[in-house]
Design a protein around this motif. Structure first.
Motif, PDB file in Angstrom:
ATOM      1  N   GLU A 214       0.699   3.664   2.086  1.00  0.00           N
ATOM      2  CA  GLU A 214       1.030   3.788   3.502  1.00  0.00           C
ATOM      3  C   GLU A 214       2.244   3.347   3.987  1.00  0.00           C
TER       4      GLU A 214
ATOM      5  N   THR B 165       0.893  -1.216   0.044  1.00  0.00           N
ATOM      6  CA  THR B 165       0.102  -0.018   0.126  1.00  0.00           C
ATOM      7  C   THR B 165       0.865   1.294  -0.209  1.00  0.00           C
TER       8      THR B 165
ATOM      9  N   ARG C 144      -3.373  10.432   8.122  1.00  0.00           N
ATOM     10  CA  ARG C 144      -4.535   9.714   7.383  1.00  0.00           C
ATOM     11  C   ARG C 144      -3.906   9.446   6.094  1.00  0.00           C
ATOM     12  N   SER C 145      -4.508   8.359   5.474  1.00  0.00           N
ATOM     13  CA  SER C 145      -4.408   7.843   4.467  1.00  0.00           C
ATOM     14  C   SER C 145      -5.659   7.892   3.394  1.00  0.00           C
TER      15      SER C 145
ATOM     16  N   GLY D 264      -4.549   4.405  -2.144  1.00  0.00           N
ATOM     17  CA  GLY D 264      -3.364   3.810  -1.811  1.00  0.00           C
ATOM     18  C   GLY D 264      -3.537   2.422  -1.525  1.00  0.00           C
TER      19      GLY D 264
ATOM     20  N   VAL E 213       0.977   8.479  11.559  1.00  0.00           N
ATOM     21  CA  VAL E 213       0.341   8.776  10.137  1.00  0.00           C
ATOM     22  C   VAL E 213      -0.994   9.446  10.603  1.00  0.00           C
TER      23      VAL E 213
ATOM     24  N   VAL F 111      -0.780  10.200   1.756  1.00  0.00           N
ATOM     25  CA  VAL F 111      -0.578   9.913   2.932  1.00  0.00           C
ATOM     26  C   VAL F 111      -0.258  11.084   3.817  1.00  0.00           C
TER      27      VAL F 111
ATOM     28  N   GLY G  41      -2.450   7.173  -4.271  1.00  0.00           N
ATOM     29  CA  GLY G  41      -2.695   7.397  -2.914  1.00  0.00           C
ATOM     30  C   GLY G  41      -2.145   8.901  -2.234  1.00  0.00           C
TER      31      GLY G  41
END
Length: 141
Positions: free
Chosen positions: A42, A40, A88-89, A92, A86, A101, A99
């Motif tokens: 992230e 992903t 937000r995502s 992705g 982190v 991040v 995506g």
């Protein structure tokens, strides 16, 4: 047994990801070694943070989109990356082609006997190319 740049394979991964905050050898280590790609956006972002933390410039270059990649990445040896959050995502995932991040990376730096601390707040963009996630660019806030 040691992983990248002397980091013990059993040491907790600097990215703090995974269930129970996995060991480097089970988290970002296999991505750095080229044993598997990030699944992903992230996961790629976390592995890039870890590459900064362990000084793996080659991985940073390999995981950067060719359209925006610099010829080389010069890491500052005085900078220590001390934590990642982190925020937000978006997209992705395994079925997405791009995506975003947003994260905060904390750092400290020693210079002339004084220590400074700070944070890097970035919204990073990622794209999948030939099935691999790559870092495109980021906006600092």
């Amino acid at each position: 047994m040691s992983g990248a740049f002397g980091l013990a394979a059993s040491a907790r991964c600097p990215c703090g990801g995974g269930p129970q905050q996995q060991a480097y050898a089970a988290c970002c280590g296999p991505l750095h070694a080229g044993d598997r790609p990030a699944g992903t956006a992230e996961e790629l972002m976390r592995s890039r943070y870890t590459a900064f933390a362990v000084g793996d410039e080659a991985y940073l270059v390999r995981s950067w989109h060719p359209r925006t990649r610099p010829e080389r990445v010069d890491l500052d040896a005085a900078t220590r990356w001390t934590g990642l959050t982190v925020l937000r995502s978006e997209r992705g995932g395994t079925d997405d082609e791009d995506g975003v991040v947003e994260f905060v990376a904390r750092w400290s730096e020693s210079s002339a006997g004084a220590e400074r601390r700070g944070e890097l707040h970035e919204v990073s963009r990622f794209a999948r190319r030939a099935g691999r996630w790559l870092y495109v660019d980021g906006e600092h806030g």
